[in-house]
Design a protein around this motif. Sequence first.
Motif, PDB file in Angstrom:
ATOM      1  N   GLY A  60       0.804  -1.212   0.000  1.00 19.02           N
ATOM      2  CA  GLY A  60       0.000   0.000   0.000  1.00 19.02           C
ATOM      3  C   GLY A  60       0.836   1.260   0.000  1.00 19.02           C
ATOM      4  O   GLY A  60       0.351   2.335   0.316  1.00 19.02           O
ATOM      5  N   ALA A  61       2.088   1.106  -0.347  1.00 21.14           N
ATOM      6  CA  ALA A  61       2.955   2.279  -0.379  1.00 21.14           C
ATOM      7  C   ALA A  61       3.769   2.269  -1.662  1.00 21.14           C
ATOM      8  O   ALA A  61       4.006   1.222  -2.255  1.00 21.14           O
ATOM      9  N   ILE A  62       4.161   3.439  -2.080  1.00 23.32           N
ATOM     10  CA  ILE A  62       5.075   3.492  -3.202  1.00 23.32           C
ATOM     11  C   ILE A  62       6.338   4.221  -2.758  1.00 23.32           C
ATOM     12  O   ILE A  62       6.305   5.061  -1.863  1.00 23.32           O
ATOM     13  N   GLY A  63       7.436   3.823  -3.357  1.00 23.91           N
ATOM     14  CA  GLY A  63       8.717   4.385  -2.963  1.00 23.91           C
ATOM     15  C   GLY A  63       9.133   5.504  -3.891  1.00 23.91           C
ATOM     16  O   GLY A  63       8.787   5.517  -5.077  1.00 23.91           O
ATOM     17  N   LEU A  64       9.832   6.449  -3.334  1.00 23.51           N
ATOM     18  CA  LEU A  64      10.295   7.571  -4.123  1.00 23.51           C
ATOM     19  C   LEU A  64      11.812   7.638  -4.016  1.00 23.51           C
ATOM     20  O   LEU A  64      12.354   7.778  -2.920  1.00 23.51           O
ATOM     21  N   VAL A  65      12.470   7.543  -5.140  1.00 24.50           N
ATOM     22  CA  VAL A  65      13.924   7.632  -5.163  1.00 24.50           C
ATOM     23  C   VAL A  65      14.312   8.916  -5.873  1.00 24.50           C
ATOM     24  O   VAL A  65      13.921   9.135  -7.015  1.00 24.50           O
ATOM     25  N   VAL A  66      15.023   9.758  -5.168  1.00 27.96           N
ATOM     26  CA  VAL A  66      15.474  11.008  -5.779  1.00 27.96           C
ATOM     27  C   VAL A  66      16.973  11.108  -5.601  1.00 27.96           C
ATOM     28  O   VAL A  66      17.447  11.472  -4.529  1.00 27.96           O
ATOM     29  N   PRO A  67      17.722  10.775  -6.622  1.00 29.14           N
ATOM     30  CA  PRO A  67      19.177  10.777  -6.485  1.00 29.14           C
ATOM     31  C   PRO A  67      19.710  12.195  -6.520  1.00 29.14           C
ATOM     32  O   PRO A  67      20.014  12.720  -7.575  1.00 29.14           O
ATOM     33  N   PHE A  68      19.791  12.775  -5.371  1.00 26.77           N
ATOM     34  CA  PHE A  68      20.161  14.172  -5.242  1.00 26.77           C
ATOM     35  C   PHE A  68      21.223  14.253  -4.172  1.00 26.77           C
ATOM     36  O   PHE A  68      21.022  13.774  -3.066  1.00 26.77           O
ATOM     37  N   ARG A  69      22.324  14.877  -4.498  1.00 27.51           N
ATOM     38  CA  ARG A  69      23.355  14.951  -3.484  1.00 27.51           C
ATOM     39  C   ARG A  69      23.073  16.097  -2.527  1.00 27.51           C
ATOM     40  O   ARG A  69      23.221  15.987  -1.335  1.00 27.51           O
ATOM     41  N   ARG A  70      22.625  17.237  -3.098  1.00 25.23           N
ATOM     42  CA  ARG A  70      22.236  18.290  -2.168  1.00 25.23           C
ATOM     43  C   ARG A  70      20.820  17.978  -1.688  1.00 25.23           C
ATOM     44  O   ARG A  70      20.157  17.103  -2.225  1.00 25.23           O
ATOM     45  N   PRO A  71      20.350  18.728  -0.682  1.00 25.28           N
ATOM     46  CA  PRO A  71      19.042  18.412  -0.136  1.00 25.28           C
ATOM     47  C   PRO A  71      18.022  18.230  -1.251  1.00 25.28           C
ATOM     48  O   PRO A  71      17.869  19.083  -2.113  1.00 25.28           O
ATOM     49  N   ILE A  72      17.353  17.090  -1.211  1.00 29.41           N
ATOM     50  CA  ILE A  72      16.384  16.763  -2.240  1.00 29.41           C
ATOM     51  C   ILE A  72      15.431  17.898  -2.505  1.00 29.41           C
ATOM     52  O   ILE A  72      15.017  18.134  -3.616  1.00 29.41           O
ATOM     53  N   PHE A  73      15.093  18.586  -1.435  1.00 27.38           N
ATOM     54  CA  PHE A  73      13.873  19.360  -1.477  1.00 27.38           C
ATOM     55  C   PHE A  73      14.098  20.801  -1.888  1.00 27.38           C
ATOM     56  O   PHE A  73      13.202  21.606  -1.843  1.00 27.38           O
ATOM     57  N   SER A  74      15.333  21.117  -2.269  1.00 26.70           N
ATOM     58  CA  SER A  74      15.602  22.522  -2.537  1.00 26.70           C
ATOM     59  C   SER A  74      15.449  22.860  -4.005  1.00 26.70           C
ATOM     60  O   SER A  74      15.832  23.927  -4.436  1.00 26.70           O
ATOM     61  N   SER A  75      14.881  21.959  -4.777  1.00 26.34           N
ATOM     62  CA  SER A  75      14.674  22.266  -6.185  1.00 26.34           C
ATOM     63  C   SER A  75      13.195  22.503  -6.459  1.00 26.34           C
ATOM     64  O   SER A  75      12.347  21.692  -6.087  1.00 26.34           O
ATOM     65  N   ALA A  76      12.894  23.615  -7.104  1.00 27.81           N
ATOM     66  CA  ALA A  76      11.498  23.938  -7.384  1.00 27.81           C
ATOM     67  C   ALA A  76      10.885  22.921  -8.332  1.00 27.81           C
ATOM     68  O   ALA A  76       9.699  22.601  -8.242  1.00 27.81           O
ATOM     69  N   VAL A  77      11.691  22.390  -9.218  1.00 30.62           N
ATOM     70  CA  VAL A  77      11.189  21.415 -10.180  1.00 30.62           C
ATOM     71  C   VAL A  77      10.721  20.162  -9.452  1.00 30.62           C
ATOM     72  O   VAL A  77       9.602  19.675  -9.630  1.00 30.62           O
ATOM     73  N   ILE A  78      11.594  19.659  -8.593  1.00 32.80           N
ATOM     74  CA  ILE A  78      11.252  18.468  -7.817  1.00 32.80           C
ATOM     75  C   ILE A  78      10.067  18.752  -6.907  1.00 32.80           C
ATOM     76  O   ILE A  78       9.176  17.929  -6.742  1.00 32.80           O
ATOM     77  N   ALA A  79      10.082  19.933  -6.317  1.00 27.82           N
ATOM     78  CA  ALA A  79       8.973  20.302  -5.436  1.00 27.82           C
ATOM     79  C   ALA A  79       7.656  20.223  -6.203  1.00 27.82           C
ATOM     80  O   ALA A  79       6.651  19.754  -5.674  1.00 27.82           O
ATOM     81  N   ASP A  80       7.652  20.664  -7.439  1.00 25.08           N
ATOM     82  CA  ASP A  80       6.441  20.586  -8.254  1.00 25.08           C
ATOM     83  C   ASP A  80       6.001  19.145  -8.461  1.00 25.08           C
ATOM     84  O   ASP A  80       4.840  18.806  -8.274  1.00 25.08           O
ATOM     85  N   TYR A  81       6.927  18.319  -8.861  1.00 24.09           N
ATOM     86  CA  TYR A  81       6.592  16.901  -9.047  1.00 24.09           C
ATOM     87  C   TYR A  81       5.987  16.329  -7.776  1.00 24.09           C
ATOM     88  O   TYR A  81       4.961  15.657  -7.784  1.00 24.09           O
ATOM     89  N   LEU A  82       6.672  16.597  -6.677  1.00 27.32           N
ATOM     90  CA  LEU A  82       6.239  16.020  -5.412  1.00 27.32           C
ATOM     91  C   LEU A  82       4.847  16.488  -5.033  1.00 27.32           C
ATOM     92  O   LEU A  82       4.046  15.720  -4.507  1.00 27.32           O
ATOM     93  N   ALA A  83       4.577  17.748  -5.319  1.00 28.29           N
ATOM     94  CA  ALA A  83       3.252  18.266  -5.002  1.00 28.29           C
ATOM     95  C   ALA A  83       2.194  17.455  -5.740  1.00 28.29           C
ATOM     96  O   ALA A  83       1.165  17.076  -5.169  1.00 28.29           O
ATOM     97  N   GLY A  84       2.447  17.158  -7.015  1.00 26.67           N
ATOM     98  CA  GLY A  84       1.497  16.375  -7.796  1.00 26.67           C
ATOM     99  C   GLY A  84       1.403  14.951  -7.300  1.00 26.67           C
ATOM    100  O   GLY A  84       0.308  14.382  -7.180  1.00 26.67           O
ATOM    101  N   ILE A  85       2.541  14.376  -6.988  1.00 26.37           N
ATOM    102  CA  ILE A  85       2.558  13.007  -6.480  1.00 26.37           C
ATOM    103  C   ILE A  85       1.767  12.945  -5.186  1.00 26.37           C
ATOM    104  O   ILE A  85       0.943  12.064  -4.984  1.00 26.37           O
ATOM    105  N   GLN A  86       2.008  13.914  -4.326  1.00 30.72           N
ATOM    106  CA  GLN A  86       1.288  13.937  -3.049  1.00 30.72           C
ATOM    107  C   GLN A  86      -0.210  14.049  -3.246  1.00 30.72           C
ATOM    108  O   GLN A  86      -0.980  13.370  -2.576  1.00 30.72           O
ATOM    109  N   ALA A  87      -0.608  14.918  -4.164  1.00 33.26           N
ATOM    110  CA  ALA A  87      -2.039  15.116  -4.384  1.00 33.26           C
ATOM    111  C   ALA A  87      -2.680  13.813  -4.849  1.00 33.26           C
ATOM    112  O   ALA A  87      -3.730  13.405  -4.339  1.00 33.26           O
ATOM    113  N   GLU A  88      -2.052  13.163  -5.789  1.00 39.15           N
ATOM    114  CA  GLU A  88      -2.618  11.946  -6.352  1.00 39.15           C
ATOM    115  C   GLU A  88      -2.567  10.808  -5.337  1.00 39.15           C
ATOM    116  O   GLU A  88      -3.473   9.987  -5.254  1.00 39.15           O
ATOM    117  N   GLN A  89      -1.516  10.812  -4.585  1.00 38.00           N
ATOM    118  CA  GLN A  89      -1.327   9.797  -3.553  1.00 38.00           C
ATOM    119  C   GLN A  89      -2.474   9.835  -2.551  1.00 38.00           C
ATOM    120  O   GLN A  89      -2.978   8.807  -2.113  1.00 38.00           O
TER     121      GLN A  89
END
Lengths: 341, 341
Positions: A60-89
């Motif tokens: 009942g879970a899906i995994g998210l792999v983000v190969p990012f050396r700097r903090p994953i979350f500091s990219s606006a692009v990734i943040a956008d994806y994640l927002a959509g993933i979260q909404a659908e999730q």
Amino acid sequence: MATIVDVAKRAGVSLSTASDILNGKLKGTAATAGRVRQAVLDLGYRPNLLARRLRTPKSGAIGLVVPFRRPIFSSAVIADYLAGIQAEQERADLNLVLASRRYEKPGEIYGADLFESRSVDGLIVIATRESYGRDVDTDVRGLRALGCPLVWMHFFEGREPVDRVTRAGADAWHEVLEHLAERGHKRVGALTVGIGLKAGGRPNVAHYAKRFESFGMCTKPEWLGAGEAFDGGAFGAAMEILRRPADERPTALVCEGDELAVAALQAALGMSIKVPGELALASVTNTSIGATAAVPITTHGAPGSMLGRMALKRLAELIEDPAQPPREVAVPGQLLVRAST
Amino acid sequence: MATIVDVAKRAGVSLSTASDILNGKLKGTAATAGRVRQAVLDLGYRPNLLARRLRTPKSGAIGLVVPFRRPIFSSAVIADYLAGIQAEQERADLNLVLASRRYEKPGEIYGADLFESRSVDGLIVIATRESYGRDVDTDVRGLRALGCPLVWMHFFEGREPVDRVTRAGADAWHEVLEHLAERGHKRVGALTVGIGLKAGGRPNVAHYAKRFESFGMCTKPEWLGAGEAFDGGAFGAAMEILRRPADERPTALVCEGDELAVAALQAALGMSIKVPGELALASVTNTSIGATAAVPITTHGAPGSMLGRMALKRLAELIEDPAQPPREVAVPGQLLVRAST
DNA sequence: TTGAAAGCGCTAACAC
DNA sequence: GTGTTAGCGCTTTCAA
């Protein structure tokens, strides 16, 4: 903690009746159904998902792999994806498990441990340019060998067929340049993150000149800049381009993404260059931050959150039926004309 | 998929022997241990964590609740925390489950569903000012009633005792101002996000004037600005402050966090105001982006990633022994003098 | 050290 | 509609 046995007992029904009613497999008489639900309430019963999933072998879970050396979350692009993933999730009632590992040791396959230990039913890999140079085909093949449903997002430079979500059409540049041409721009510069550029390297002028030519536009080496948004590199590059006198700088700047456009915007505003009066700014890749900028940025393509949604949707399909052949979901988008042009 | 039964069979040992050896409870003879490990390799056996956790009722995951209406991941502060949480999580071999819900409906308690369904063993709540006005005491009490280990981060305006991770000392302002005074600054402005400020409201001059006074500094209403970094508000506010002639603007600006300081820096650079020559910039709350700015920002306190680490560490303790009374972990920090002053 | 057996909480057969 | 029973894969007694 109350178990389903307690619920059944309290409702005066059998175990399976309680289970079936709670899972909607059985309607029961209004009376029994009511008693079961009341018992749930009384006891504060919550199903133990662990147990449920042991039986019906899905985490009942899906995994998210983000190969990012700097903090994953500091990219606006990734943040956008994640927002959509979260909404659908949220809609799909799936949990999201973040990969904790970096998968950088030799032989390690993106997210394989998560799937093998049944922590997740499938994976979304959001590859960034940090994975530049990695042999991602090995990851794709390895995951397929495990039978792990997989949707790949963003940067992909492998050859192995894989389910992906991309923006439709390769003509974002075309439409943006066309738009700028209509607005009468002749002298155009560009700002890029410079994937694959050698350190300190400069964008290839000929490449841009050729692209611009068919729209009656010209460019110059000093109108082309490269840099990242997060470390101020793009801001500096934009300053370089813009600090020339008005008649020696471009009248429009095409940026690889909204993040870069925003950096350029701040540079321009800081130098009291009017946008769009003295400088038009356009982005080729839509990111949500472009919409909330001081001067909203003209951009192109579907929002990243939409790509995120589609990725999760596709992954859910693959989990449902893993036998499907890999497919690329291309999300259509269009030119979004906003105030910056 | 191979189960532990297959492994035992292949190694020619009993089920429990295999289990014990794999879990380090039994060393076995070198020979049997070797056979078991070889069987694992041969079969590609991976323990089914679901089954394991059904037996030893721990999910091996912790939940993360971030009450953020805009994309969770677009804040540098949160990104810092997450980076630390991720790093520690990797060490502790815990999975990170992102809450999918918003918990905004009446009666909903932050992350309660995750804990009740045994999806996670404990929760980290990173509250932001989006939860301003929420009755967080209800969340804290509700979670405690469930027996859910909980560590609260960032914004907290409740009264209920709860485990928290904070930056030590309330004297960040003091140290930063002292530092600026030593540098000879007399005319000081401030940039804040303005939590609790009415929409369009202005920072309270008296408040700042009083703070500055004891260091022989003065301020003015027009030297105080409020705005968010992510939407360009802070950038605009900084422009407002800085666009006056040199003798009518402050010589130093104290910013509530590095994000704001970076916005101010970009505004200053854009206006060709030299930092730190003509304007000193300091932040009161350390965020990683301050270090990589065009001019690295003088700031105060432990890095956010350290707070994230401590939060996960503390949570692990609480999961181990849930009976402990709530405690505030204050992470010591200090003034970090960098180029911007 | 080993093996047999119980059982975590749930769902799914299959009888009634 | 209802109740009984058999497992999902694992860990953990407990006796040998």
